[in-house]
Design a protein around this motif. Structure first.
Motif, short mmCIF file in Angstrom:
data_model
loop_
_atom_site.label_atom_id
_atom_site.label_comp_id
_atom_site.label_asym_id
_atom_site.label_seq_id
_atom_site.Cartn_x
_atom_site.Cartn_y
_atom_site.Cartn_z
N MET A 199 0.23 0.51 3.25
CA MET A 199 -0.69 1.50 2.72
C MET A 199 -1.64 1.91 3.83
SD MET A 199 -1.70 -0.27 -0.87
CE MET A 199 -0.44 -0.93 -1.95
N GLY A 200 -1.72 3.16 4.08
CA GLY A 200 -2.55 3.61 5.17
C GLY A 200 -3.52 4.67 4.76
N ASN A 201 -4.12 5.30 5.74
CA ASN A 201 -5.12 6.33 5.51
C ASN A 201 -4.53 7.68 5.85
OD1 ASN A 201 -7.26 8.18 5.99
ND2 ASN A 201 -8.68 6.47 6.15
N GLU A 202 -4.56 8.59 4.89
CA GLU A 202 -3.90 9.87 5.07
C GLU A 202 -4.55 10.70 6.17
OE1 GLU A 202 -2.41 13.59 2.30
OE2 GLU A 202 -4.06 12.34 1.66
N ASP A 203 -5.83 10.50 6.40
CA ASP A 203 -6.53 11.34 7.36
C ASP A 203 -6.77 10.65 8.69
OD1 ASP A 203 -8.56 12.61 4.69
OD2 ASP A 203 -6.68 13.37 5.50
N ASP A 204 -6.53 9.36 8.78
CA ASP A 204 -6.88 8.63 9.99
C ASP A 204 -5.64 8.22 10.76
OD1 ASP A 204 -9.49 8.83 9.24
OD2 ASP A 204 -9.56 6.85 8.32
N GLY A 205 -5.27 9.02 11.75
CA GLY A 205 -4.22 8.61 12.67
C GLY A 205 -2.84 8.56 12.11
N ARG A 206 -2.56 9.28 11.05
CA ARG A 206 -1.21 9.28 10.52
C ARG A 206 -0.24 9.84 11.54
NH1 ARG A 206 -0.63 9.87 4.71
NH2 ARG A 206 -1.61 8.03 3.87
N MET A 207 0.98 9.41 11.49
CA MET A 207 2.01 9.84 12.43
C MET A 207 2.24 11.33 12.30
SD MET A 207 5.98 8.77 12.50
CE MET A 207 6.17 9.57 10.91
N ALA A 208 2.09 12.07 13.39
CA ALA A 208 2.39 13.49 13.40
C ALA A 208 3.86 13.71 13.68
CB ALA A 208 1.55 14.20 14.47
N PRO A 209 4.50 14.68 12.99
CA PRO A 209 5.91 14.91 13.23
C PRO A 209 6.15 15.49 14.62
CG PRO A 209 4.99 16.61 11.79
CD PRO A 209 3.92 15.58 11.99
N THR A 248 3.23 -2.33 15.01
CA THR A 248 2.27 -3.41 14.76
C THR A 248 2.14 -3.71 13.28
OG1 THR A 248 1.02 -2.87 16.78
CG2 THR A 248 -0.10 -4.17 15.08
N ALA A 249 1.92 -2.66 12.48
CA ALA A 249 1.78 -2.86 11.03
C ALA A 249 3.08 -3.37 10.43
CB ALA A 249 1.37 -1.55 10.36
N ALA A 250 4.22 -2.84 10.88
CA ALA A 250 5.51 -3.25 10.32
C ALA A 250 5.77 -4.73 10.58
CB ALA A 250 6.63 -2.39 10.91
N LEU A 251 5.47 -5.19 11.79
CA LEU A 251 5.69 -6.60 12.11
C LEU A 251 4.72 -7.49 11.32
CD1 LEU A 251 6.30 -6.45 15.97
CD2 LEU A 251 7.97 -6.91 14.17
N ARG A 252 3.51 -7.02 11.11
CA ARG A 252 2.57 -7.80 10.30
C ARG A 252 3.06 -7.91 8.87
NH1 ARG A 252 -3.68 -6.19 11.84
NH2 ARG A 252 -3.70 -7.05 13.95
N TYR A 253 3.57 -6.81 8.32
CA TYR A 253 4.14 -6.87 6.98
C TYR A 253 5.27 -7.88 6.92
CZ TYR A 253 1.75 -2.89 4.73
OH TYR A 253 0.82 -2.07 4.15
N ALA A 254 6.19 -7.79 7.87
CA ALA A 254 7.35 -8.69 7.85
C ALA A 254 6.91 -10.15 7.95
CB ALA A 254 8.29 -8.34 9.00
N GLU A 271 -2.68 -3.39 7.49
CA GLU A 271 -3.21 -2.04 7.73
C GLU A 271 -4.62 -2.05 8.31
OE1 GLU A 271 -1.46 0.55 7.35
OE2 GLU A 271 0.15 0.04 5.96
N TYR A 272 -5.17 -3.25 8.55
CA TYR A 272 -6.58 -3.34 8.92
C TYR A 272 -6.88 -2.66 10.24
CZ TYR A 272 -11.14 -5.36 10.03
OH TYR A 272 -12.44 -5.52 10.37
N ARG A 273 -6.04 -2.88 11.22
CA ARG A 273 -6.26 -2.28 12.54
C ARG A 273 -4.96 -1.66 13.03
NH1 ARG A 273 -10.04 -6.55 15.96
NH2 ARG A 273 -11.92 -6.34 14.66
N GLY A 274 -5.10 -0.75 13.96
CA GLY A 274 -3.92 -0.10 14.50
C GLY A 274 -3.58 1.14 13.71
N ARG A 275 -2.41 1.68 14.01
CA ARG A 275 -1.98 2.93 13.39
C ARG A 275 -1.58 2.66 11.93
NH1 ARG A 275 -0.48 7.20 16.47
NH2 ARG A 275 0.37 9.00 15.36
N PRO A 276 -2.17 3.37 10.96
CA PRO A 276 -1.85 3.12 9.56
C PRO A 276 -0.47 3.63 9.19
CG PRO A 276 -3.35 4.97 9.75
CD PRO A 276 -3.23 4.39 11.13
#
Length: 423
Positions: A1-11, A173-179, A219-224
Protein backbone atom coordinates in the motif's frame (compact mmCIF):
# COMPACT_ATOMS: atom_id res chain seq x y z
CA UNK A 1 0.00 0.00 0.00
CA UNK A 2 1.54 3.24 -1.03
CA UNK A 3 0.88 6.92 -1.47
CA UNK A 4 -0.76 7.95 -4.71
CA UNK A 5 0.84 11.37 -4.74
CA UNK A 6 4.26 10.65 -3.24
CA UNK A 7 6.79 9.19 -5.62
CA UNK A 8 4.57 6.76 -7.43
CA UNK A 9 6.19 5.02 -10.37
CA UNK A 10 5.82 7.10 -13.54
CA UNK A 11 5.20 5.16 -16.75
CA UNK A 12 8.12 5.01 -19.14
CA UNK A 13 7.83 5.87 -22.80
CA UNK A 14 7.79 2.17 -23.55
CA UNK A 15 5.01 1.61 -21.02
CA UNK A 16 2.91 4.39 -22.57
CA UNK A 17 3.18 2.91 -26.00
CA UNK A 18 2.44 -0.55 -24.66
CA UNK A 19 5.32 -2.16 -26.56
CA UNK A 20 7.66 -3.14 -23.74
CA UNK A 21 5.12 -3.73 -20.97
CA UNK A 22 2.60 -5.20 -23.38
CA UNK A 23 -0.22 -3.06 -22.09
CA UNK A 24 -1.75 -1.92 -25.38
CA UNK A 25 -4.07 1.08 -25.67
CA UNK A 26 -6.15 0.45 -22.58
CA UNK A 27 -3.19 -0.18 -20.27
CA UNK A 28 -4.40 -3.67 -19.48
CA UNK A 29 -1.90 -6.45 -20.23
CA UNK A 30 -3.36 -9.06 -22.59
CA UNK A 31 -3.87 -12.52 -21.11
CA UNK A 32 -2.13 -15.61 -22.39
CA UNK A 33 1.40 -14.18 -22.63
CA UNK A 34 3.85 -16.84 -21.48
CA UNK A 35 5.91 -14.53 -19.31
CA UNK A 36 6.66 -10.82 -18.95
CA UNK A 37 8.71 -8.76 -16.54
CA UNK A 38 6.69 -7.68 -13.51
CA UNK A 39 7.34 -3.96 -13.92
CA UNK A 40 4.18 -2.70 -12.26
CA UNK A 41 0.98 -1.16 -13.54
CA UNK A 42 0.49 2.55 -14.21
CA UNK A 43 -1.40 4.02 -11.19
CA UNK A 44 -2.94 6.64 -13.51
CA UNK A 45 -4.19 4.05 -15.98
CA UNK A 46 -7.59 4.97 -17.43
CA UNK A 47 -10.56 2.60 -17.28
CA UNK A 48 -8.79 0.21 -14.89
CA UNK A 49 -11.30 -2.45 -13.90
CA UNK A 50 -11.33 -5.79 -12.12
CA UNK A 51 -10.12 -8.62 -14.34
CA UNK A 52 -11.89 -11.95 -14.92
CA UNK A 53 -9.15 -13.61 -12.84
CA UNK A 54 -9.85 -11.27 -9.91
CA UNK A 55 -13.58 -11.97 -10.16
CA UNK A 56 -12.94 -15.72 -10.14
CA UNK A 57 -10.66 -15.22 -7.13
CA UNK A 58 -13.49 -13.41 -5.30
CA UNK A 59 -15.96 -16.18 -6.09
CA UNK A 60 -13.62 -18.70 -4.50
CA UNK A 61 -13.62 -16.62 -1.35
CA UNK A 62 -17.41 -16.75 -1.33
CA UNK A 63 -17.08 -20.40 -0.30
CA UNK A 64 -14.93 -19.53 2.71
CA UNK A 65 -17.17 -16.61 3.74
CA UNK A 66 -20.26 -18.82 3.48
CA UNK A 67 -18.61 -21.51 5.61
CA UNK A 68 -17.64 -19.01 8.30
CA UNK A 69 -21.13 -17.48 8.40
CA UNK A 70 -22.79 -20.92 8.50
CA UNK A 71 -20.66 -22.02 11.44
CA UNK A 72 -21.34 -18.73 13.21
CA UNK A 73 -25.08 -19.35 12.81
CA UNK A 74 -24.72 -22.89 14.13
CA UNK A 75 -22.73 -21.72 17.17
CA UNK A 76 -25.25 -18.97 17.95
CA UNK A 77 -28.29 -21.23 17.53
CA UNK A 78 -26.77 -23.81 19.90
CA UNK A 79 -25.96 -21.12 22.45
CA UNK A 80 -22.19 -21.55 22.11
CA UNK A 81 -21.41 -17.86 22.43
CA UNK A 82 -17.77 -18.38 23.39
CA UNK A 83 -17.16 -20.25 20.13
CA UNK A 84 -19.03 -17.63 18.13
CA UNK A 85 -17.13 -14.72 19.68
CA UNK A 86 -13.68 -16.27 19.27
CA UNK A 87 -13.83 -18.69 16.35
CA UNK A 88 -15.59 -16.42 13.88
CA UNK A 89 -13.27 -13.37 14.19
CA UNK A 90 -10.22 -15.64 13.98
CA UNK A 91 -11.36 -17.53 10.89
CA UNK A 92 -12.60 -14.38 9.17
CA UNK A 93 -9.26 -12.67 9.75
CA UNK A 94 -7.54 -15.37 7.68
CA UNK A 95 -10.12 -14.99 4.90
CA UNK A 96 -10.01 -11.21 4.86
CA UNK A 97 -6.24 -10.78 5.14
CA UNK A 98 -5.49 -13.24 2.34
CA UNK A 99 -8.03 -11.51 0.08
CA UNK A 100 -6.78 -8.03 0.95
CA UNK A 101 -3.15 -8.80 0.22
CA UNK A 102 -3.93 -10.27 -3.19
CA UNK A 103 -6.19 -7.32 -4.07
CA UNK A 104 -3.54 -4.70 -3.33
CA UNK A 105 -0.74 -6.65 -4.97
CA UNK A 106 -2.79 -7.23 -8.11
CA UNK A 107 -3.60 -3.53 -8.28
CA UNK A 108 0.12 -2.78 -8.50
CA UNK A 109 1.66 -5.77 -10.31
CA UNK A 110 -0.97 -7.67 -12.30
CA UNK A 111 0.97 -8.90 -15.35
CA UNK A 112 -1.69 -11.48 -16.32
CA UNK A 113 0.96 -13.77 -17.78
CA UNK A 114 1.05 -17.54 -17.35
CA UNK A 115 3.10 -17.61 -14.10
CA UNK A 116 0.85 -14.97 -12.55
CA UNK A 117 -2.30 -16.88 -13.49
CA UNK A 118 -0.94 -20.21 -12.28
CA UNK A 119 0.19 -18.77 -8.95
CA UNK A 120 -3.22 -17.14 -8.47
CA UNK A 121 -4.93 -20.46 -9.18
CA UNK A 122 -2.78 -22.03 -6.46
CA UNK A 123 -4.04 -19.32 -4.12
CA UNK A 124 -7.60 -20.27 -5.03
CA UNK A 125 -6.82 -23.87 -4.09
CA UNK A 126 -5.56 -22.54 -0.75
CA UNK A 127 -8.91 -20.78 -0.22
CA UNK A 128 -10.72 -24.09 -0.62
CA UNK A 129 -8.37 -25.78 1.87
CA UNK A 130 -9.06 -22.97 4.33
CA UNK A 131 -12.82 -23.27 3.76
CA UNK A 132 -12.64 -27.01 4.45
CA UNK A 133 -11.01 -26.28 7.80
CA UNK A 134 -13.63 -23.81 9.05
CA UNK A 135 -15.90 -26.42 10.59
CA UNK A 136 -13.13 -28.22 12.55
CA UNK A 137 -11.90 -24.84 13.75
CA UNK A 138 -15.32 -23.98 15.19
CA UNK A 139 -16.28 -27.39 16.52
CA UNK A 140 -12.97 -28.73 17.81
CA UNK A 141 -10.67 -25.72 17.94
CA UNK A 142 -8.55 -27.45 15.29
CA UNK A 143 -7.05 -24.74 13.07
CA UNK A 144 -4.65 -27.04 11.19
CA UNK A 145 -6.53 -26.95 7.87
CA UNK A 146 -7.26 -23.22 8.18
CA UNK A 147 -3.56 -22.54 8.74
CA UNK A 148 -2.58 -24.87 5.91
CA UNK A 149 -4.86 -23.10 3.43
CA UNK A 150 -3.78 -19.69 4.69
CA UNK A 151 -0.07 -20.50 4.45
CA UNK A 152 -0.55 -21.79 0.88
CA UNK A 153 -2.04 -18.44 -0.12
CA UNK A 154 0.62 -16.45 1.68
CA UNK A 155 3.45 -18.55 0.25
CA UNK A 156 2.19 -17.64 -3.22
CA UNK A 157 2.32 -13.97 -2.24
CA UNK A 158 5.96 -14.38 -1.20
CA UNK A 159 6.72 -15.74 -4.69
CA UNK A 160 4.82 -12.89 -6.32
CA UNK A 161 6.67 -10.26 -4.30
CA UNK A 162 9.99 -11.84 -5.25
CA UNK A 163 8.92 -11.66 -8.91
CA UNK A 164 8.11 -7.99 -8.41
CA UNK A 165 11.50 -7.39 -6.79
CA UNK A 166 13.25 -9.01 -9.75
CA UNK A 167 11.25 -7.23 -12.44
CA UNK A 168 10.77 -3.77 -10.93
CA UNK A 169 13.99 -2.24 -9.56
CA UNK A 170 12.21 0.95 -8.44
CA UNK A 171 9.95 -1.01 -6.09
CA UNK A 172 12.50 -3.64 -5.08
CA UNK A 173 13.03 -2.44 -1.51
CA UNK A 174 9.34 -2.59 -0.61
CA UNK A 175 8.84 -5.87 -2.48
CA UNK A 176 11.69 -7.57 -0.63
CA UNK A 177 10.39 -6.27 2.69
CA UNK A 178 6.96 -7.70 1.91
CA UNK A 179 8.45 -11.06 0.98
CA UNK A 180 10.63 -11.22 4.10
CA UNK A 181 7.88 -10.04 6.43
CA UNK A 182 5.26 -12.42 5.07
CA UNK A 183 7.69 -15.36 5.21
CA UNK A 184 8.62 -14.67 8.83
CA UNK A 185 5.00 -14.44 9.96
CA UNK A 186 4.04 -17.66 8.15
CA UNK A 187 6.74 -19.51 10.06
CA UNK A 188 5.07 -18.18 13.19
CA UNK A 189 1.62 -19.43 12.13
CA UNK A 190 3.00 -22.91 11.54
CA UNK A 191 4.81 -22.95 14.89
CA UNK A 192 1.63 -21.75 16.62
CA UNK A 193 -0.09 -25.05 15.84
CA UNK A 194 1.93 -26.56 18.69
CA UNK A 195 1.30 -23.69 21.13
CA UNK A 196 -0.12 -25.05 24.41
CA UNK A 197 -3.34 -23.96 26.10
CA UNK A 198 -3.47 -20.26 26.95
CA UNK A 199 -0.54 -19.51 24.64
CA UNK A 200 -2.70 -20.32 21.62
CA UNK A 201 -4.67 -17.06 21.77
CA UNK A 202 -1.75 -14.95 22.95
CA UNK A 203 0.31 -16.10 19.99
CA UNK A 204 -2.69 -15.57 17.69
CA UNK A 205 -2.97 -11.92 18.72
CA UNK A 206 0.79 -11.46 18.37
CA UNK A 207 0.80 -12.93 14.85
CA UNK A 208 -2.21 -10.86 13.79
CA UNK A 209 -0.35 -7.77 14.95
CA UNK A 210 2.70 -8.88 12.99
CA UNK A 211 0.63 -9.43 9.82
CA UNK A 212 -0.88 -5.96 10.11
CA UNK A 213 2.55 -4.44 10.69
CA UNK A 214 4.17 -5.89 7.55
CA UNK A 215 2.61 -3.39 5.07
CA UNK A 216 3.39 -0.49 7.40
CA UNK A 217 7.02 -1.57 7.64
CA UNK A 218 7.34 -2.34 3.92
CA UNK A 219 5.92 1.01 2.83
CA UNK A 220 7.45 3.14 5.58
CA UNK A 221 10.47 4.34 3.64
CA UNK A 222 11.57 4.25 0.05
CA UNK A 223 9.48 4.27 -3.08
CA UNK A 224 5.83 3.41 -2.28
CA UNK A 225 4.03 0.64 -4.11
CA UNK A 226 2.10 2.00 -7.10
CA UNK A 227 -1.41 0.71 -6.54
CA UNK A 228 -4.36 2.12 -8.50
CA UNK A 229 -6.80 3.97 -6.19
CA UNK A 230 -9.82 3.59 -8.47
CA UNK A 231 -9.14 -0.10 -8.98
CA UNK A 232 -8.83 -0.66 -5.22
CA UNK A 233 -12.13 1.12 -4.56
CA UNK A 234 -13.85 -1.08 -7.15
CA UNK A 235 -12.35 -4.28 -5.73
CA UNK A 236 -13.61 -3.48 -2.24
CA UNK A 237 -17.01 -2.52 -3.58
CA UNK A 238 -17.34 -5.76 -5.54
CA UNK A 239 -16.41 -7.88 -2.54
CA UNK A 240 -18.94 -5.99 -0.42
CA UNK A 241 -21.61 -6.87 -2.99
CA UNK A 242 -20.59 -10.52 -2.84
CA UNK A 243 -20.86 -10.60 0.96
CA UNK A 244 -24.25 -8.86 0.84
CA UNK A 245 -25.35 -11.53 -1.60
CA UNK A 246 -24.34 -14.15 0.95
CA UNK A 247 -26.60 -12.45 3.51
CA UNK A 248 -29.55 -12.59 1.12
CA UNK A 249 -28.89 -16.26 0.33
CA UNK A 250 -28.61 -17.20 4.01
CA UNK A 251 -31.80 -15.35 4.89
CA UNK A 252 -33.67 -16.89 1.95
CA UNK A 253 -32.58 -20.38 2.97
CA UNK A 254 -33.78 -19.80 6.52
CA UNK A 255 -37.15 -18.44 5.33
CA UNK A 256 -37.67 -21.39 2.99
CA UNK A 257 -36.93 -23.82 5.81
CA UNK A 258 -39.33 -22.04 8.16
CA UNK A 259 -42.12 -21.94 5.58
CA UNK A 260 -41.74 -25.64 4.77
CA UNK A 261 -41.95 -26.57 8.46
CA UNK A 262 -44.52 -24.17 9.89
CA UNK A 263 -45.91 -22.10 7.02
CA UNK A 264 -45.98 -18.33 6.79
CA UNK A 265 -46.18 -16.49 10.10
CA UNK A 266 -46.19 -12.88 11.21
CA UNK A 267 -42.75 -13.24 12.78
CA UNK A 268 -41.33 -14.67 9.56
CA UNK A 269 -42.72 -11.78 7.51
CA UNK A 270 -41.34 -9.18 9.91
CA UNK A 271 -37.85 -10.71 9.91
CA UNK A 272 -37.87 -11.08 6.13
CA UNK A 273 -38.93 -7.46 5.59
CA UNK A 274 -36.51 -6.17 8.24
CA UNK A 275 -33.66 -8.19 6.77
CA UNK A 276 -34.30 -6.87 3.26
CA UNK A 277 -34.45 -3.29 4.55
CA UNK A 278 -31.12 -3.81 6.33
CA UNK A 279 -29.40 -5.25 3.23
CA UNK A 280 -30.78 -2.58 0.89
CA UNK A 281 -29.98 0.27 3.28
CA UNK A 282 -26.45 -0.90 4.07
CA UNK A 283 -25.77 -1.29 0.35
CA UNK A 284 -26.97 2.26 -0.27
CA UNK A 285 -24.93 3.65 2.61
CA UNK A 286 -21.79 1.90 1.37
CA UNK A 287 -22.17 3.16 -2.20
CA UNK A 288 -23.05 6.75 -1.33
CA UNK A 289 -20.61 9.52 -2.21
CA UNK A 290 -17.53 9.79 -4.37
CA UNK A 291 -14.72 7.24 -4.64
CA UNK A 292 -12.52 7.21 -1.53
CA UNK A 293 -9.53 9.55 -1.63
CA UNK A 294 -6.76 7.02 -1.00
CA UNK A 295 -4.01 9.59 -1.38
CA UNK A 296 -1.86 8.73 1.62
CA UNK A 297 -0.56 5.67 3.40
CA UNK A 298 -2.75 6.56 6.40
CA UNK A 299 -5.92 6.69 4.29
CA UNK A 300 -5.01 3.50 2.43
CA UNK A 301 -4.36 1.59 5.66
CA UNK A 302 -7.56 2.89 7.24
CA UNK A 303 -9.63 1.91 4.20
CA UNK A 304 -7.96 -1.49 3.85
CA UNK A 305 -7.89 -2.45 7.52
CA UNK A 306 -11.28 -0.95 8.36
CA UNK A 307 -12.97 -3.26 5.91
CA UNK A 308 -12.29 -6.19 8.20
CA UNK A 309 -15.16 -4.93 10.34
CA UNK A 310 -17.28 -4.16 7.27
CA UNK A 311 -16.86 -7.57 5.62
CA UNK A 312 -17.00 -9.61 8.83
CA UNK A 313 -20.02 -7.73 10.16
CA UNK A 314 -21.99 -7.91 6.92
CA UNK A 315 -21.35 -11.66 6.68
CA UNK A 316 -22.32 -12.04 10.36
CA UNK A 317 -25.60 -10.22 9.65
CA UNK A 318 -26.78 -13.19 7.60
CA UNK A 319 -26.05 -15.54 10.50
CA UNK A 320 -27.81 -13.14 12.85
CA UNK A 321 -30.97 -13.03 10.73
CA UNK A 322 -31.04 -16.83 10.61
CA UNK A 323 -30.61 -16.97 14.38
CA UNK A 324 -33.39 -14.43 14.99
CA UNK A 325 -35.72 -16.50 12.82
CA UNK A 326 -34.73 -19.67 14.69
CA UNK A 327 -35.61 -18.02 18.00
CA UNK A 328 -38.88 -16.61 16.68
CA UNK A 329 -39.79 -20.11 15.46
CA UNK A 330 -38.63 -21.68 18.78
CA UNK A 331 -35.82 -23.67 17.15
CA UNK A 332 -32.75 -22.27 18.96
CA UNK A 333 -31.20 -22.53 22.43
CA UNK A 334 -30.75 -18.82 22.76
CA UNK A 335 -32.48 -15.93 24.53
CA UNK A 336 -34.57 -13.44 22.56
CA UNK A 337 -32.26 -10.58 23.50
CA UNK A 338 -29.12 -12.43 22.42
CA UNK A 339 -30.77 -13.34 19.11
CA UNK A 340 -31.67 -9.69 18.50
CA UNK A 341 -28.15 -8.64 19.42
CA UNK A 342 -26.78 -11.09 16.85
CA UNK A 343 -28.44 -8.83 14.26
CA UNK A 344 -27.90 -5.49 15.97
CA UNK A 345 -24.19 -5.80 16.71
CA UNK A 346 -23.17 -6.39 13.05
CA UNK A 347 -25.44 -3.55 11.92
CA UNK A 348 -24.02 -1.12 14.48
CA UNK A 349 -20.45 -2.06 13.56
CA UNK A 350 -21.12 -1.55 9.85
CA UNK A 351 -22.79 1.83 10.42
CA UNK A 352 -20.03 3.19 12.66
CA UNK A 353 -17.18 1.75 10.58
CA UNK A 354 -18.57 3.13 7.32
CA UNK A 355 -19.03 6.52 9.00
CA UNK A 356 -15.35 6.58 9.99
CA UNK A 357 -14.14 5.33 6.58
CA UNK A 358 -16.29 7.80 4.64
CA UNK A 359 -15.00 10.67 6.77
CA UNK A 360 -11.34 9.63 6.57
CA UNK A 361 -11.41 9.20 2.79
CA UNK A 362 -13.51 12.31 2.07
CA UNK A 363 -16.25 10.64 0.04
CA UNK A 364 -18.80 13.27 1.07
CA UNK A 365 -21.24 10.51 2.00
CA UNK A 366 -21.88 11.56 5.62
CA UNK A 367 -24.29 14.44 6.13
CA UNK A 368 -23.94 14.70 9.91
CA UNK A 369 -22.26 12.31 12.34
CA UNK A 370 -25.13 12.53 14.85
CA UNK A 371 -27.47 10.92 12.31
CA UNK A 372 -25.29 7.81 12.12
CA UNK A 373 -24.69 7.70 15.87
CA UNK A 374 -28.40 8.12 16.60
CA UNK A 375 -29.30 5.37 14.13
CA UNK A 376 -26.79 2.98 15.68
CA UNK A 377 -28.07 3.80 19.18
CA UNK A 378 -31.69 3.06 18.21
CA UNK A 379 -30.67 -0.25 16.63
CA UNK A 380 -28.89 -1.26 19.85
CA UNK A 381 -31.87 -0.14 21.97
CA UNK A 382 -34.26 -2.25 19.88
CA UNK A 383 -32.11 -5.31 20.49
CA UNK A 384 -32.08 -4.70 24.24
CA UNK A 385 -35.86 -4.31 24.16
CA UNK A 386 -36.37 -7.58 22.28
CA UNK A 387 -37.64 -9.56 25.33
CA UNK A 388 -40.56 -7.12 25.53
CA UNK A 389 -41.33 -6.64 21.82
CA UNK A 390 -40.09 -9.94 20.38
CA UNK A 391 -37.11 -10.73 18.17
CA UNK A 392 -39.10 -10.35 14.94
CA UNK A 393 -40.41 -6.89 15.85
CA UNK A 394 -36.90 -5.87 16.90
CA UNK A 395 -35.44 -6.92 13.52
CA UNK A 396 -38.20 -5.10 11.63
CA UNK A 397 -37.56 -2.02 13.76
CA UNK A 398 -33.84 -2.22 12.99
CA UNK A 399 -34.55 -2.34 9.27
CA UNK A 400 -36.85 0.68 9.47
CA UNK A 401 -34.32 2.53 11.63
CA UNK A 402 -31.41 2.02 9.23
CA UNK A 403 -33.63 2.97 6.28
CA UNK A 404 -34.64 6.17 8.13
CA UNK A 405 -30.98 6.86 8.97
CA UNK A 406 -30.07 6.50 5.30
CA UNK A 407 -32.90 8.81 4.23
CA UNK A 408 -32.01 11.50 6.77
CA UNK A 409 -28.35 11.30 5.79
CA UNK A 410 -29.14 11.63 2.07
CA UNK A 411 -31.23 14.72 2.79
CA UNK A 412 -28.40 16.21 4.89
CA UNK A 413 -25.83 15.47 2.18
CA UNK A 414 -28.05 17.03 -0.48
CA UNK A 415 -28.57 20.18 1.56
CA UNK A 416 -24.84 20.50 2.08
CA UNK A 417 -24.01 20.09 -1.63
CA UNK A 418 -23.26 23.36 -3.46
CA UNK A 419 -25.76 24.20 -6.26
CA UNK A 420 -24.80 22.64 -9.58
CA UNK A 421 -22.80 19.79 -8.01
CA UNK A 422 -25.66 17.40 -7.29
CA UNK A 423 -25.16 13.89 -8.56
Amino acid sequence: MGNEDDGRMAPTAEDRSGTAAGTGRTGRPPGGVVRRAMRGRDPREAHRAATPLELLFDLMFVVAVAQAAAQLHHALAEGHLDTALTGYPAVFFAIWWAWLNFAWFASAYDTDDVPYRLLTLVQMAGVLVLAAGVRPAFEDGDFAAVVAGYVIMRAVMITQWLRAAAGHPEGRTAALRYAAGVAAVQAGWIARLWAPGAWAWLTFLALVSAELAVPVWAEYRGRPTAWHAGHIAERYGLFTLIVLGEVILAALTAVESAVSERGVSGDLVMIAVGGLLLVFSLWWIYFTGADPALTSLRAALAWGYGHYLVFASVAALGAGLETALDVAEHRAHLSTRTAALSVAVPVVLVLLTLYVLHRLTHTGAVGHPLLVIAGAAVVAALALAAPAIGAAAAVLGMGLTVAATLTANLVAVHRGTPPGEEA
